[in-house]
Design a protein around this motif. Sequence first.
Motif, PDB file in Angstrom:
ATOM      1  N   LEU A  53      99.034  34.691   6.991  1.00 20.30           N
ATOM      2  CA  LEU A  53      99.335  34.092   5.683  1.00 20.30           C
ATOM      3  C   LEU A  53     100.802  34.302   5.313  1.00 20.30           C
ATOM      4  O   LEU A  53     101.458  33.376   4.819  1.00 20.30           O
ATOM      5  N   SER A  56     102.988  32.082   7.489  1.00 21.66           N
ATOM      6  CA  SER A  56     102.926  30.676   7.087  1.00 21.66           C
ATOM      7  C   SER A  56     103.763  30.435   5.837  1.00 21.66           C
ATOM      8  O   SER A  56     104.421  29.391   5.698  1.00 21.66           O
ATOM      9  N   LYS A  57     103.773  31.411   4.909  1.00 22.10           N
ATOM     10  CA  LYS A  57     104.617  31.261   3.707  1.00 22.10           C
ATOM     11  C   LYS A  57     106.099  31.366   4.040  1.00 22.10           C
ATOM     12  O   LYS A  57     106.940  30.847   3.316  1.00 22.10           O
TER      13      LYS A  57
END
Length: 63
Positions: A53, A56-57
Motif C-alpha cells: 500500500l 503504491s502511494k
Amino acid sequence: MTINRAVMALAGFMVLLSVLLTWFVSPYWVWLTVFVGANLFQSAFTGFCPAALIFSKLGLKAA
C-alpha cells in the motif's frame, strides 16, 4: 520497479538488517525477523500487505 519487487527487496533488506542488529546490538532484534516473516506469511493468504500500500502511494506500478 514494480510493487512486488519492491516488497521483496524491502523484506530481504529488513531480514538482513535484523540479523546484523541481532548479532551486534541485542538478541531481541530477532523479533524484527519474526515480524517480517509473519507479515509475509499472512500476506500470502490474505493479499493484504501494508508495504505494498505504501509503495503504491509512492507511485510504483503493480506487476
